[in-house]
Scaffold this active site. Structure first.
Site, mmCIF file in Angstrom:
data_model
loop_
_atom_site.group_PDB
_atom_site.id
_atom_site.type_symbol
_atom_site.label_atom_id
_atom_site.label_comp_id
_atom_site.label_asym_id
_atom_site.label_seq_id
_atom_site.Cartn_x
_atom_site.Cartn_y
_atom_site.Cartn_z
ATOM 1 N N GLY A 30 -32.160 -7.574 3.855
ATOM 2 C CA GLY A 30 -32.108 -8.739 2.967
ATOM 3 C C GLY A 30 -33.153 -8.782 1.870
ATOM 4 O O GLY A 30 -33.533 -9.862 1.430
ATOM 5 N N THR A 31 -33.609 -7.618 1.376
ATOM 6 C CA THR A 31 -34.616 -7.661 0.312
ATOM 7 C C THR A 31 -34.026 -8.210 -0.990
ATOM 8 O O THR A 31 -34.708 -8.920 -1.731
ATOM 9 C CB THR A 31 -35.254 -6.276 0.075
ATOM 10 O OG1 THR A 31 -34.237 -5.337 -0.242
ATOM 11 C CG2 THR A 31 -36.028 -5.820 1.306
ATOM 12 N N LYS B 41 -9.125 -9.072 9.486
ATOM 13 C CA LYS B 41 -10.005 -9.416 8.373
ATOM 14 C C LYS B 41 -9.593 -10.762 7.784
ATOM 15 O O LYS B 41 -10.444 -11.581 7.431
ATOM 16 C CB LYS B 41 -9.922 -8.329 7.297
ATOM 17 C CG LYS B 41 -10.845 -8.575 6.100
ATOM 18 C CD LYS B 41 -10.580 -7.619 4.958
ATOM 19 C CE LYS B 41 -11.048 -6.230 5.219
ATOM 20 N NZ LYS B 41 -12.450 -6.001 4.821
ATOM 21 N N MET C 167 -21.802 -4.734 3.971
ATOM 22 C CA MET C 167 -21.157 -3.438 4.182
ATOM 23 C C MET C 167 -19.676 -3.553 4.551
ATOM 24 O O MET C 167 -19.152 -2.764 5.324
ATOM 25 C CB MET C 167 -21.913 -2.655 5.267
ATOM 26 C CG MET C 167 -23.387 -2.443 4.949
ATOM 27 S SD MET C 167 -23.703 -1.772 3.300
ATOM 28 C CE MET C 167 -23.312 -0.062 3.589
ATOM 29 N N ARG C 168 -19.015 -4.545 3.970
ATOM 30 C CA ARG C 168 -17.570 -4.700 4.201
ATOM 31 C C ARG C 168 -16.850 -4.851 2.870
ATOM 32 O O ARG C 168 -17.381 -5.477 1.954
ATOM 33 C CB ARG C 168 -17.284 -5.936 5.056
ATOM 34 C CG ARG C 168 -17.878 -5.838 6.410
ATOM 35 C CD ARG C 168 -17.404 -6.910 7.381
ATOM 36 N NE ARG C 168 -17.912 -6.555 8.686
ATOM 37 C CZ ARG C 168 -17.351 -5.688 9.508
ATOM 38 N NH1 ARG C 168 -16.206 -5.124 9.175
ATOM 39 N NH2 ARG C 168 -17.898 -5.378 10.659
ATOM 40 N N LEU C 169 -15.656 -4.310 2.799
ATOM 41 C CA LEU C 169 -14.824 -4.537 1.628
ATOM 42 C C LEU C 169 -14.281 -5.957 1.659
ATOM 43 O O LEU C 169 -13.923 -6.458 2.728
ATOM 44 C CB LEU C 169 -13.654 -3.547 1.606
ATOM 45 C CG LEU C 169 -13.985 -2.087 1.333
ATOM 46 C CD1 LEU C 169 -12.724 -1.232 1.439
ATOM 47 C CD2 LEU C 169 -14.619 -1.912 -0.034
ATOM 48 N N ASN D 166 -21.511 -7.458 -7.013
ATOM 49 C CA ASN D 166 -22.178 -6.597 -6.043
ATOM 50 C C ASN D 166 -23.222 -5.743 -6.746
ATOM 51 O O ASN D 166 -23.084 -5.423 -7.929
ATOM 52 C CB ASN D 166 -21.148 -5.678 -5.373
ATOM 53 C CG ASN D 166 -21.771 -4.772 -4.318
ATOM 54 O OD1 ASN D 166 -22.540 -5.216 -3.472
ATOM 55 N ND2 ASN D 166 -21.437 -3.498 -4.353
ATOM 56 N N HIS E 222 -25.141 -2.028 -6.440
ATOM 57 C CA HIS E 222 -24.947 -0.723 -5.802
ATOM 58 C C HIS E 222 -26.053 0.233 -6.247
ATOM 59 O O HIS E 222 -26.355 0.315 -7.446
ATOM 60 C CB HIS E 222 -23.572 -0.160 -6.202
ATOM 61 C CG HIS E 222 -23.266 1.151 -5.544
ATOM 62 N ND1 HIS E 222 -22.940 1.242 -4.207
ATOM 63 C CD2 HIS E 222 -23.241 2.419 -6.034
ATOM 64 C CE1 HIS E 222 -22.734 2.516 -3.904
ATOM 65 N NE2 HIS E 222 -22.916 3.250 -4.992
#
Length: 195
Positions: free
Chosen positions: A12-13, A65, A90-92, A107, A109
């Site tokens: 969580g940085t 989902k 880490m989920r689509l 997001n 990346h």
């Protein structure tokens, strides 16, 4: 002031960087919800430390989902969330979430997209031997790291740097860049959709 939800799966940085930017007035918004799919992730402690409500779930507790995303959407609506920031989630994102919030999910990346998508962007780029590393912020769609790019920042690799040193430089950029981009989206660029 816009209501922000942060989705995270790890330490969580970037959550911390965004919350602090809201608290110090850099972002004209408030983090009103943290969503996490791992009950032992350190981001849960960070949320408690900042008095940010959290919704923690385990995907395997649900049949699909769609089922857990419906619960997430209920929470987002409960807190009147305007913008969703993925920060190591880490989920689509699936159909249920995108149907309601597409165009309002971003997001970060740790690679220069469209190269080195997925969970191991830094290591993949390092192993490939790239000479320019960087960070991408993009809109989220149904693909993996495939949405329209909002902003990118890059730096040249210094000969002899370890992957850990590269990762540290990437995180430093992330923690500065994510709050700046969110602040800009809220102030200047964001076209809030009518629902």
């Amino acid at each position: 002031m816009k209501n922000i939800a942060i989705f995270a799966s790890g330490s969580g940085t970037n959550f911390e960087a965004l919350v602090q930017a809201c608290e110090n007035g850099q972002i004209d918004g408030k983090v009103v919800l943290m969503v996490c799919d791992k009950k032992n992730a350190y981001v849960n402690e960070r949320a408690k430390n900042h008095n940010v409500p959290s919704f923690v779930f385990r995907s395997k507790d649900y049949a699909s989902k769609e089922e857990y995303e419906e619960l997430i959407v209920e929470k987002l609506e409960e807190y009147n969330v305007d913008l969703i920031c993925l920060a190591g989630y880490m989920r689509l994102c699936g159909y249920v979430l995108l149907k309601k919030y597409e165009g309002r999910i971003i997001n970060i990346h740790p690679a220069l997209l469209p190269s080195f998508k997925g969970a191991h962007g830094i290591l993949d780029a390092f192993n490939y031997g790239v000479k320019v590393f960087g960070v991408t912020i993009h809109y989220v769609d149904s693909g993996m790291d495939s949405g329209k790019i909002i902003e990118q920042r890059a730096f040249h690799y210094t000969e002899g740097e370890t992957v850990e040193e590269v990762e540290a430089r990437i995180h430093e950029i992330e923690h500065e860049m994510y709050p700046e981009v969110v602040a800009k989206l809220i102030k200047e660029i964001w076209k809030w959709k009518e629902h």
